[in-house]
Design a protein around this motif. Structure first.
Motif, short mmCIF file in Angstrom:
data_model
loop_
_atom_site.label_atom_id
_atom_site.label_comp_id
_atom_site.label_asym_id
_atom_site.label_seq_id
_atom_site.Cartn_x
_atom_site.Cartn_y
_atom_site.Cartn_z
N ALA A 1 -3.37 16.50 1.80
CA ALA A 1 -2.28 17.20 2.50
C ALA A 1 -1.50 16.26 3.42
CB ALA A 1 -2.85 18.37 3.30
N HIS A 2 -2.13 15.17 3.83
CA HIS A 2 -1.45 14.26 4.75
C HIS A 2 -0.64 13.20 4.03
CE1 HIS A 2 -5.23 12.30 3.65
NE2 HIS A 2 -4.62 11.15 3.89
N ASN A 3 -0.73 13.15 2.70
CA ASN A 3 -0.02 12.12 1.93
C ASN A 3 1.09 12.79 1.13
OD1 ASN A 3 0.75 10.13 -0.03
ND2 ASN A 3 -1.16 9.05 0.42
N GLU A 4 2.32 12.57 1.59
CA GLU A 4 3.47 13.23 0.96
C GLU A 4 3.69 12.75 -0.47
OE1 GLU A 4 3.46 11.89 3.86
OE2 GLU A 4 3.97 13.42 5.34
N VAL A 5 3.39 11.46 -0.74
CA VAL A 5 3.60 10.92 -2.09
C VAL A 5 2.64 11.58 -3.07
CG1 VAL A 5 3.60 8.85 -3.51
CG2 VAL A 5 4.44 8.74 -1.17
N HIS A 6 1.38 11.78 -2.65
CA HIS A 6 0.42 12.45 -3.52
C HIS A 6 0.83 13.89 -3.78
CE1 HIS A 6 -3.11 9.49 -2.53
NE2 HIS A 6 -2.11 8.92 -3.18
N GLU A 7 1.33 14.56 -2.75
CA GLU A 7 1.83 15.92 -2.94
C GLU A 7 3.00 15.94 -3.90
OE1 GLU A 7 2.74 17.60 0.83
OE2 GLU A 7 0.65 18.01 1.32
N LEU A 8 3.88 14.95 -3.78
CA LEU A 8 5.03 14.86 -4.68
C LEU A 8 4.57 14.60 -6.11
CD1 LEU A 8 8.12 14.85 -4.88
CD2 LEU A 8 8.06 12.40 -4.43
N GLY A 9 3.55 13.74 -6.27
CA GLY A 9 3.01 13.47 -7.61
C GLY A 9 2.38 14.70 -8.23
N SER A 10 1.63 15.45 -7.42
CA SER A 10 1.03 16.69 -7.93
C SER A 10 2.11 17.70 -8.33
CB SER A 10 0.10 17.30 -6.87
OG SER A 10 -0.95 16.42 -6.55
N ALA A 11 3.16 17.79 -7.51
CA ALA A 11 4.27 18.70 -7.82
C ALA A 11 4.96 18.26 -9.11
CB ALA A 11 5.26 18.73 -6.67
N PHE A 12 5.10 16.95 -9.31
CA PHE A 12 5.73 16.46 -10.54
C PHE A 12 4.88 16.82 -11.77
CE2 PHE A 12 5.81 13.01 -13.72
CZ PHE A 12 7.10 13.17 -14.18
N ASN A 13 3.55 16.68 -11.66
CA ASN A 13 2.67 17.05 -12.78
C ASN A 13 2.78 18.54 -13.09
OD1 ASN A 13 1.83 14.43 -12.89
ND2 ASN A 13 -0.22 14.79 -12.11
N PHE B 1 0.82 -1.21 0.00
CA PHE B 1 0.00 0.00 0.00
C PHE B 1 0.86 1.26 0.00
CE2 PHE B 1 -2.06 3.34 2.53
CZ PHE B 1 -3.17 3.58 1.75
N LEU B 2 1.97 1.21 0.74
CA LEU B 2 2.84 2.38 0.84
C LEU B 2 3.71 2.57 -0.39
CD1 LEU B 2 3.97 2.10 4.57
CD2 LEU B 2 2.29 3.68 3.62
N THR B 3 4.16 1.47 -1.00
CA THR B 3 5.09 1.58 -2.13
C THR B 3 4.38 1.70 -3.48
OG1 THR B 3 5.21 -0.85 -2.28
CG2 THR B 3 6.87 0.27 -0.93
N LEU B 4 3.08 1.36 -3.54
CA LEU B 4 2.38 1.45 -4.83
C LEU B 4 2.36 2.87 -5.39
CD1 LEU B 4 0.82 -0.16 -6.93
CD2 LEU B 4 -1.28 0.32 -5.67
N PRO B 5 2.06 3.91 -4.58
CA PRO B 5 2.13 5.28 -5.12
C PRO B 5 3.53 5.65 -5.59
CG PRO B 5 0.88 5.25 -3.08
CD PRO B 5 1.52 3.91 -3.20
N LEU B 6 4.57 5.19 -4.86
CA LEU B 6 5.95 5.48 -5.28
C LEU B 6 6.26 4.80 -6.61
CD1 LEU B 6 7.90 5.19 -1.92
CD2 LEU B 6 7.50 7.25 -3.25
N GLN B 7 5.80 3.55 -6.78
CA GLN B 7 6.00 2.86 -8.05
C GLN B 7 5.24 3.57 -9.17
OE1 GLN B 7 4.76 -1.16 -7.35
NE2 GLN B 7 6.59 -1.71 -6.19
N LYS B 8 4.05 4.05 -8.86
CA LYS B 8 3.25 4.79 -9.84
C LYS B 8 3.95 6.08 -10.26
CE LYS B 8 -1.45 6.70 -10.19
NZ LYS B 8 -2.69 6.92 -9.42
N LEU B 9 4.50 6.80 -9.27
CA LEU B 9 5.22 8.04 -9.56
C LEU B 9 6.49 7.75 -10.35
CD1 LEU B 9 5.59 11.07 -9.22
CD2 LEU B 9 6.61 10.63 -6.98
N SER B 10 7.21 6.71 -9.96
CA SER B 10 8.44 6.34 -10.68
C SER B 10 8.13 5.97 -12.12
CB SER B 10 9.12 5.18 -9.95
OG SER B 10 10.25 4.75 -10.66
N SER B 11 7.02 5.26 -12.33
CA SER B 11 6.62 4.89 -13.70
C SER B 11 6.30 6.13 -14.53
CB SER B 11 5.41 3.97 -13.63
OG SER B 11 4.94 3.64 -14.92
#
Length: 385
Positions: free
Chosen positions: A127-139, A93-103
């Motif tokens: 706001a509580h999910n740093e990976v989602h914030e990182l994904g939004s920043a990447f977009n 559950f924790l690594t799936l967003p990271l894999q999605k962002l890496s892809s």
């Protein structure tokens, strides 16, 4: 011993199993077997046998202990396996967003950093999910990169087209300059002094025109790169307008053109870059004088637009501009269909430079014109009170 259980067992008056006293443990009871012993018809005693002895109890207790141990081990092993799968699911559950962002990053790199060639993943706002914030920043970063690339490509395309369209303007005075110099060089002895002087004057005029064109090309490129420093200050607008009008009085006088500032007593103060504003007005007046016929009229008019802004207009009654061409007058490549060929030193870049200068001053230039009746250029200035 309590005989009641024995009598109940012998008489079968109670259902089995029946528990009786344990001779070795007065506090416990066990399953037993019993039989009455008679001497003739007289009850002599009882034969009382404990079915489950101490050895059996010891073995049974050990077996029960082993069973409890096995159950405990089994429960512990089950708990470990359950915890492992829970941990594996949590890790997934924790690594799936990271894999999605890496892809997404890998696909973006393979696509040559062009967002139009792929579909980026949407990231929910959390706001509580740093990976989602990182994904939004990447977009957002991908959008900005593509915007800047598009701007660079557009700017590069415009520069190539500009150089291509200006090549004729560069080639014409250069060819003329070279031609007259070659004439003087090859036929100098056969030419009269007056002819030589005329050829040299024409060559000098073409050299000056070529130099001015090159300067304007560099100025426009410098402005488009926004490598310009603004020196904003407060100053009286009337003094600047009358100075510029005086500078153009000679050119206007050659064509008997009336050049005036309205109101003549201009007491407004503005907050702007005086050097950039002078360049703007110089370009507009050069354009106005060139396209105004003899005995024409040019007015530099100042009026109050709002409490904080002034409206500055350069009005002439010259040849005017076709309505279909008004949208293109600030394009560096534009040259009006009714452009005046007055043999003067101009390159057609003045309005493009003016537009860019006013853009840097946070002002927008506007144009209105009627073919054969004149043109008006106007823009706003910040007023100081």
């Amino acid at each position: 011993m309590d005989l009641e259980p024995l009598n109940a067992f012998i008489s079968r008056s109670r259902s089995l199993p029946i528990y009786g006293d344990d001779p070795r443990n007065h506090e416990g009871q066990k399953i037993f077997s019993a039989s009455a012993v008679y001497n003739g018809d007289k009850l002599q005693t009882y034969l009382y046998i404990i079915i489950r002895g101490e050895i059996y109890d010891s073995i049974f207790s050990d077996i029960q202990s082993n069973q409890h141990l096995s159950q405990s081990i089994g429960l512990l092993l089950g708990a470990v396996i359950f915890f492992f799968f829970v941990l594996l699911g949590l890790l997934r559950f924790l690594t799936l967003p990271l894999q999605k962002l890496s892809s997404s990053m890998r696909a973006f790199r393979i696509a040559g950093f062009e967002k139009s060639k792929l579909q980026l993943n949407d990231w929910p706002s959390a706001a509580h999910n740093e990976v989602h914030e990182l994904g939004s920043a990447f977009n957002e970063m991908a959008e900005q990169i593509n915007y800047q690339l598009a701007q660079l490509q557009s700017s590069d395309k415009q520069r190539r087209e500009l150089l291509m369209h200006l090549s004729h303007d560069l080639r014409t005075p250069l060819a003329s300059l070279q031609g007259y110099l070659e004439t003087v060089k090859l036929k100098g002895r056969d030419l009269s002094e007056q002819q030589q002087q005329r050829f040299i004057d024409i060559a000098f005029k073409n050299a000056s025109q070529l130099n001015k064109l090159v300067e304007q090309i560099f100025e426009l490129a410098h402005l488009q790169d926004e490598q310009v420093t603004l020196n904003l200050e407060s100053f009286p607008l009337g003094e600047l307008l009358h100075d510029i009008a005086a500078k153009f009085s000679y050119k206007a006088g050659e064509k008997n053109i009336s050049l005036s500032v309205q109101p003549e007593q201009c007491t407004f103060n503005v907050y702007s870059d005086i050097g950039k504003l002078e360049r703007v007005l110089t370009n507009l007046l050069e354009n106005a004088v060139r396209h105004t016929a003899e005995n024409g009229k040019i007015i530099i008019k100042v009026s109050e637009q709002t409490v904080n802004q002034l409206k500055l207009q350069v009005i002439d009654n010259g040849s005017g501009i076709n309505a279909a061409e008004l949208a293109y007058v600030f394009d560096p490549r534009y040259r009006a269909s009714n452009a005046v060929n007055d043999q003067k030193e101009h390159s057609g870049l003045g309005l493009a430079i003016t537009h860019k200068l006013l853009s840097l001053l946070k002002s927008e230039i506007r144009v209105s014109s009627e073919l054969g009746h004149g043109t008006t250029f106007s823009f706003n200035l910040n007023r100081c009170r």
